[in-house]
Design a protein around this motif. Structure first.
Motif, PDB file in Angstrom:
ATOM      1  N   ASP A  73      -2.876  -0.067  -3.738  1.00 20.95           N
ATOM      2  CA  ASP A  73      -1.991  -1.213  -3.794  1.00 20.95           C
ATOM      3  C   ASP A  73      -1.023  -1.024  -4.962  1.00 20.95           C
ATOM      4  O   ASP A  73      -1.449  -0.964  -6.116  1.00 20.95           O
ATOM      5  N   CYS A  74       0.269  -0.895  -4.683  1.00 25.28           N
ATOM      6  CA  CYS A  74       1.271  -0.664  -5.726  1.00 25.28           C
ATOM      7  C   CYS A  74       1.930  -1.981  -6.111  1.00 25.28           C
ATOM      8  O   CYS A  74       2.774  -2.513  -5.383  1.00 25.28           O
ATOM      9  N   CYS A 103       5.774   6.325  -3.161  1.00 25.54           N
ATOM     10  CA  CYS A 103       6.922   5.467  -3.449  1.00 25.54           C
ATOM     11  C   CYS A 103       7.669   5.878  -4.714  1.00 25.54           C
ATOM     12  O   CYS A 103       8.742   5.349  -4.996  1.00 25.54           O
ATOM     13  N   GLY A 104       7.081   6.787  -5.508  1.00 26.56           N
ATOM     14  CA  GLY A 104       7.713   7.198  -6.754  1.00 26.56           C
ATOM     15  C   GLY A 104       7.158   6.498  -7.977  1.00 26.56           C
ATOM     16  O   GLY A 104       7.599   6.750  -9.095  1.00 26.56           O
ATOM     17  N   HIS A 105       6.188   5.632  -7.778  1.00 28.12           N
ATOM     18  CA  HIS A 105       5.531   4.970  -8.903  1.00 28.12           C
ATOM     19  C   HIS A 105       4.259   5.731  -9.283  1.00 28.12           C
ATOM     20  O   HIS A 105       3.716   6.473  -8.477  1.00 28.12           O
ATOM     21  N   LYS A 151       0.839  -1.202   0.000  1.00 27.25           N
ATOM     22  CA  LYS A 151       0.000   0.000   0.000  1.00 27.25           C
ATOM     23  C   LYS A 151       0.876   1.255   0.000  1.00 27.25           C
ATOM     24  O   LYS A 151       1.850   1.340   0.751  1.00 27.25           O
ATOM     25  N   GLN A 152       0.523   2.211  -0.875  1.00 26.30           N
ATOM     26  CA  GLN A 152       1.234   3.487  -0.983  1.00 26.30           C
ATOM     27  C   GLN A 152       0.207   4.613  -1.112  1.00 26.30           C
ATOM     28  O   GLN A 152      -0.828   4.453  -1.757  1.00 26.30           O
TER      29      GLN A 152
END
Length: 67
Positions: free
Chosen positions: A55-56, A22-24, A2-3
């Motif tokens: 959810d990443c 996260c950078g995504h 999770k992010q």
């Protein structure tokens, strides 16, 4: 993993993309019946979801940050 959503931008096809802590990046489309996200269609809806945890899958796979 999770992010949190920290911002948004549109891709080349004008679809909304969430920018994660996260950078995504992750598309957040409203395409019923497959994805029901009416909040993405308005600025107030998107702003209300800042900090929301997505959810990443890229983090799960250990992928590098998106540009």
């Amino acid at each position: 993993m999770k992010q949190a959503i920290k911002g948004y931008h549109k891709d080349d096809e004008m679809h909304w993309v969430a920018e994660l802590d996260c950078g995504h990046n992750q598309h957040v489309r409203h395409t019923p019946p497959w994805a029901n996200r009416p909040w993405v269609e308005t600025a107030s809806g998107r702003n209300a979801k800042l900090g929301f945890m997505l959810d990443c899958k890229k983090c799960d796979r250990g992928e590098p940050k998106d540009n």
